[in-house]
Design an enzyme around this catalytic site. Structure first.
Site, PDB file in Angstrom:
ATOM      1  N   ARG A 239       0.850  -1.189   0.000  1.00 41.78           N
ATOM      2  CA  ARG A 239       0.000   0.000   0.000  1.00 41.78           C
ATOM      3  C   ARG A 239       0.883   1.235   0.000  1.00 41.78           C
ATOM      4  NH1 ARG A 239      -3.795  -2.202  -1.530  1.00 41.78           N
ATOM      5  NH2 ARG A 239      -5.886  -2.346  -0.648  1.00 41.78           N
ATOM      6  N   GLU A 268      -1.813   8.056  -4.190  1.00 38.54           N
ATOM      7  CA  GLU A 268      -2.118   7.631  -5.563  1.00 38.54           C
ATOM      8  C   GLU A 268      -3.561   8.008  -5.927  1.00 38.54           C
ATOM      9  OE1 GLU A 268      -1.295   3.387  -4.768  1.00 38.54           O
ATOM     10  OE2 GLU A 268      -3.391   2.982  -5.283  1.00 38.54           O
ATOM     11  N   HIS A 286      -0.973   0.324  -9.598  1.00 39.50           N
ATOM     12  CA  HIS A 286      -1.758  -0.490  -8.656  1.00 39.50           C
ATOM     13  C   HIS A 286      -2.488  -1.630  -9.387  1.00 39.50           C
ATOM     14  CE1 HIS A 286      -3.878  -0.310  -4.487  1.00 39.50           C
ATOM     15  NE2 HIS A 286      -3.840  -1.549  -4.940  1.00 39.50           N
TER      16      HIS A 286
END
Ligand code: DGY
Length: 326
Positions: A239, A268, A286
């Site tokens: 993360r 992000e 991601h």
């Protein structure tokens, strides 16, 4: 009357069809990124919501949505949920473990290889028309096989990565986790528990797979980076926020760290400009769990949690089962 559920982001049409067999479904196939206020408006009168990691569910939202009974995340990570607030409000939280484990471990390894072997950097060089002769040290990277693979966070995905490293690449695997695995699991993964300091000092390649929480915020910052080998690579598929991205960019720029592979970022989809300026970092948006079958399995599991709970009182993968008991 059927219960009402909101699907807060775009999703596979077949999953919407399945939900529509059981619920009055409101959906967001245009994939509009709602503000918290807009999400709360959309949630009025809804008993369930299908979320992804980008919808924050906290006390303020729950107070504004008194009909809500379940939030089903299409993600294994759930740092977008304030779990305590949800439990307090009697709202069930679910996530999507297991179905993405092997796919995500595959990606972790792909990112490690791309980073250590400078695959993105060399492809950009080729596409830019800069390749005009063979050279003995052209994009010479770091060795992967036989080297020491460090893993920070040793849940299911970490264990999948350990097996790939040990059995596929003959790597020596060390890991650090708050709780040590039992002997049988350590043997299955061919992995040895070490202190965090030893992990940082001895890893040739360090993979981050720990969940994000206030406690894991900036687990890798300036101090930790300073303890790593100058030749090491760092891979983050966990993360954003686990790594201090500004400190990492500085370490990459000065050569304190050889290279990094990052699938997740602080803030992000915005990426720290200093990372974008580094040549020795592989950046992906991601996508660690993003294969067609796995993303479908994640969406199906989130839908099955809504169906299981709202229709039968039996969710498949609850995160706060105390809510069921209450
Ligand atoms: C997960 O499942 O947590 C992935 O990061 C997708 O959000």
């Amino acid at each position: 009357m059927k219960p009402a559920v909101l699907v807060a982001r775009a999703v596979f049409p077949e999953v919407l069809d399945k939900l529509a067999q059981h619920f009055e479904v409101s959906s967001n196939q245009d994939d509009v990124l709602w503000t918290p206020t807009e999400l709360a408006q959309q949630l009025q009168g809804q008993q369930g919501v299908f979320t992804t990691g980008s919808q924050r569910i906290d006390a303020a939202l729950l107070a504004a949505c008194p009909d809500l009974k379940i939030c089903a995340n299409m993600a294994v990570g759930y740092n977008n949920f304030d779990l305590d607030a949800m439990t307090e409000a009697g709202v069930l939280a679910t996530n999507t473990p297991d179905v993405l484990t092997e796919t995500t471990a595959d990606f972790g390894f792909a990112l490690l290889l791309a980073t250590a072997r400078r695959i993105s950097e060399s492809e950009h060089f080729l596409r830019a028309g800069l390749w005009n002769h063979w050279r003995y040290d052209l994009f010479a990277g770091a060795e992967v096989h036989g080297r020491t693979l460090g893993i920070l966070g040793m849940g299911r995905i970490g264990q999948g990565i350990a097996k790939r490293g040990a059995f596929g690449f003959g790597m020596k695997v060390i890991y650090h986790n708050r709780s040590r695995l039992d002997d049988a699991t350590e043997a299955t993964c061919q992995a040895r528990w070490v202190s965090k300091e030893e992990l940082l000092r001895n890893s040739d390649h360090l993979m981050l797979v720990l969940p994000y929480s206030a406690a894991s915020h900036h687990s890798i910052g300036q101090l930790e980076l300073a303890q790593m080998k100058h030749t090491a690579t760092l891979v983050n598929i966990a993360r954003g926020g686990i790594v201090d991205d500004a400190a990492l960019a500085a370490a990459l720029r000065t050569g304190q760290l050889a290279a990094a592979g990052l699938d997740v970022f602080e803030g992000e989809p915005v990426v720290h400009p200093d990372l974008l300026a580094c040549h020795n970092v592989v950046l992906t948006p991601h996508i660690a769990s993003a294969t067609q079958p796995t993303r479908l399995a994640m969406a199906q599991l989130a839908a099955d949690n809504l169906i299981g709970f709202l229709l039968h009182g039996k969710p498949l993968t609850p995160l706060n089962p105390q809510v069921l008991a209450a």
